[in-house]
Design a protein around this motif. Structure first.
Motif, PDB file in Angstrom:
ATOM      1  N   GLY A   1       2.766   9.558 -15.155  1.00 41.18           N
ATOM      2  CA  GLY A   1       3.097   8.154 -14.950  1.00 41.18           C
ATOM      3  C   GLY A   1       3.362   7.864 -13.488  1.00 41.18           C
ATOM      4  O   GLY A   1       3.287   8.737 -12.632  1.00 41.18           O
ATOM      5  N   MET A   2       3.645   6.590 -13.207  1.00 39.03           N
ATOM      6  CA  MET A   2       3.898   6.188 -11.842  1.00 39.03           C
ATOM      7  C   MET A   2       4.709   4.912 -11.865  1.00 39.03           C
ATOM      8  O   MET A   2       4.481   4.044 -12.711  1.00 39.03           O
ATOM      9  N   PHE A   3       5.667   4.786 -10.952  1.00 38.79           N
ATOM     10  CA  PHE A   3       6.312   3.507 -10.708  1.00 38.79           C
ATOM     11  C   PHE A   3       6.466   3.337  -9.208  1.00 38.79           C
ATOM     12  O   PHE A   3       6.958   4.231  -8.525  1.00 38.79           O
ATOM     13  N   THR A   4       6.019   2.201  -8.675  1.00 38.92           N
ATOM     14  CA  THR A   4       6.284   1.916  -7.271  1.00 38.92           C
ATOM     15  C   THR A   4       6.737   0.475  -7.134  1.00 38.92           C
ATOM     16  O   THR A   4       6.395  -0.387  -7.950  1.00 38.92           O
ATOM     17  N   SER A   5       7.509   0.243  -6.095  1.00 39.92           N
ATOM     18  CA  SER A   5       7.985  -1.092  -5.778  1.00 39.92           C
ATOM     19  C   SER A   5       7.668  -1.346  -4.310  1.00 39.92           C
ATOM     20  O   SER A   5       7.879  -0.473  -3.471  1.00 39.92           O
ATOM     21  N   SER A   6       7.132  -2.541  -3.998  1.00 37.36           N
ATOM     22  CA  SER A   6       6.820  -2.853  -2.604  1.00 37.36           C
ATOM     23  C   SER A   6       6.941  -4.356  -2.387  1.00 37.36           C
ATOM     24  O   SER A   6       7.117  -5.121  -3.337  1.00 37.36           O
ATOM     25  N   GLU A   7       6.841  -4.766  -1.129  1.00 39.28           N
ATOM     26  CA  GLU A   7       6.823  -6.202  -0.817  1.00 39.28           C
ATOM     27  C   GLU A   7       5.535  -6.489  -0.040  1.00 39.28           C
ATOM     28  O   GLU A   7       5.518  -6.491   1.181  1.00 39.28           O
ATOM     29  N   PRO A   8       4.422  -6.704  -0.793  1.00 43.13           N
ATOM     30  CA  PRO A   8       3.106  -6.835  -0.157  1.00 43.13           C
ATOM     31  C   PRO A   8       2.981  -8.080   0.713  1.00 43.13           C
ATOM     32  O   PRO A   8       2.194  -8.113   1.649  1.00 43.13           O
ATOM     33  N   ARG A   9       3.728  -9.114   0.363  1.00 45.44           N
ATOM     34  CA  ARG A   9       3.739 -10.348   1.149  1.00 45.44           C
ATOM     35  C   ARG A   9       5.162 -10.844   1.197  1.00 45.44           C
ATOM     36  O   ARG A   9       5.951 -10.537   0.316  1.00 45.44           O
ATOM     37  N   HIS A  10       5.459 -11.650   2.209  1.00 48.49           N
ATOM     38  CA  HIS A  10       6.812 -12.173   2.330  1.00 48.49           C
ATOM     39  C   HIS A  10       7.184 -12.957   1.067  1.00 48.49           C
ATOM     40  O   HIS A  10       6.438 -13.822   0.638  1.00 48.49           O
ATOM     41  N   GLY A  11       8.312 -12.607   0.482  1.00 43.16           N
ATOM     42  CA  GLY A  11       8.776 -13.335  -0.689  1.00 43.16           C
ATOM     43  C   GLY A  11       8.129 -12.928  -1.999  1.00 43.16           C
ATOM     44  O   GLY A  11       8.389 -13.532  -3.036  1.00 43.16           O
ATOM     45  N   ILE A  12       7.291 -11.900  -1.947  1.00 40.67           N
ATOM     46  CA  ILE A  12       6.687 -11.386  -3.179  1.00 40.67           C
ATOM     47  C   ILE A  12       7.025  -9.902  -3.332  1.00 40.67           C
ATOM     48  O   ILE A  12       6.782  -9.102  -2.436  1.00 40.67           O
ATOM     49  N   VAL A  13       7.620  -9.559  -4.464  1.00 40.15           N
ATOM     50  CA  VAL A  13       7.913  -8.156  -4.751  1.00 40.15           C
ATOM     51  C   VAL A  13       6.956  -7.699  -5.846  1.00 40.15           C
ATOM     52  O   VAL A  13       6.713  -8.415  -6.822  1.00 40.15           O
ATOM     53  N   LEU A  14       6.385  -6.516  -5.641  1.00 44.93           N
ATOM     54  CA  LEU A  14       5.410  -5.967  -6.583  1.00 44.93           C
ATOM     55  C   LEU A  14       5.972  -4.710  -7.235  1.00 44.93           C
ATOM     56  O   LEU A  14       6.358  -3.765  -6.556  1.00 44.93           O
ATOM     57  N   PHE A  15       6.050  -4.726  -8.566  1.00 53.48           N
ATOM     58  CA  PHE A  15       6.405  -3.536  -9.346  1.00 53.48           C
ATOM     59  C   PHE A  15       5.109  -3.047  -9.995  1.00 53.48           C
ATOM     60  O   PHE A  15       4.458  -3.814 -10.708  1.00 53.48           O
ATOM     61  N   GLU A  16       4.744  -1.788  -9.754  1.00 54.25           N
ATOM     62  CA  GLU A  16       3.547  -1.235 -10.390  1.00 54.25           C
ATOM     63  C   GLU A  16       3.939  -0.098 -11.324  1.00 54.25           C
ATOM     64  O   GLU A  16       4.584   0.857 -10.896  1.00 54.25           O
TER      65      GLU A  16
END
Length: 128
Positions: free
Chosen positions: A1-16
Motif C-alpha cells: 500500500g501507499m499513503f502520501t500527503s502533499s500540497e501540489p498547489r497553494h490552498g490544495i492538499v492532496l491525500f493519495e
C-alpha cells in the motif's frame, strides 16, 4: 500500500491512498490529518483512492478520535473535499460515502474521475 500527503498547489492538499494500508501508511495518514487541522486558512482536500485501501483498527480508531476532536471546526481548515476514484472498484465510492469521513463533513464530497478534473473543479470552486 501507499499513503502520501502533499500540497501540489497553494490552498490544495492532496491525500493519495493506494491498496491495503500498512501501519506506517496509517500513521502517515493520522499525521496528515493533524497537519490539516492546525492550518489557519481553509484548504480544499483532494483524495485519490486506488484499490481497496483498508486501514488497520488502530488507524481507524485514531482517525475517529481526530474527527471527534475536530468535528465542530472542520470548516476552519477545510472548505471542500473532492474524491478521485479508479473505476475498477464500483462499490468503493459508496463505502467512503458511508464512512465516518463523509458523515462528519459539513458539506458533501464531490467526485472527479481524474486528478486533472479535480484540479479544474478546484479552480472553479465557488468563492467563499
Amino acid at each position: 500500500g501507499m499513503f502520501t500527503s502533499s500540497e501540489p498547489r497553494h490552498g490544495i492538499v492532496l491525500f493519495e491512498m493506494k491498496d491495503a494500508q500498512s501501519e506506517a501508511d496509517g500513521a502517515a495518514y493520522i499525521t496528515a490529518l493533524h497537519a490539516l487541522s492546525v492550518r489557519t486558512q481553509p484548504v480544499l482536500l483532494i483524495m485519490t483512492v486506488q484499490g481497496h485501501t483498508d486501514q488497520d483498527h488502530e488507524t481507524r480508531k485514531q482517525a475517529a478520535l481526530w474527527f471527534k476532536q475536530n468535528r465542530d471546526r472542520l470548516s476552519a481548515f477545510l472548505y471542500g473535499v473532492i474524491r478521485v476514484d479508479d473505476h475498477d472498484h464500483e462499490g468503493h465510492a459508496e463505502e467512503l460515502e458511508s464512512s465516518n469521513f463523509a458523515k462528519m463533513l459539513p458539506f458533501p464530497i464531490k467526485h472527479a474521475d481524474s486528478l486533472e478534473k479535480a484540479y479544474a473543479m478546484a479552480e472553479n470552486w465557488p468563492k467563499r
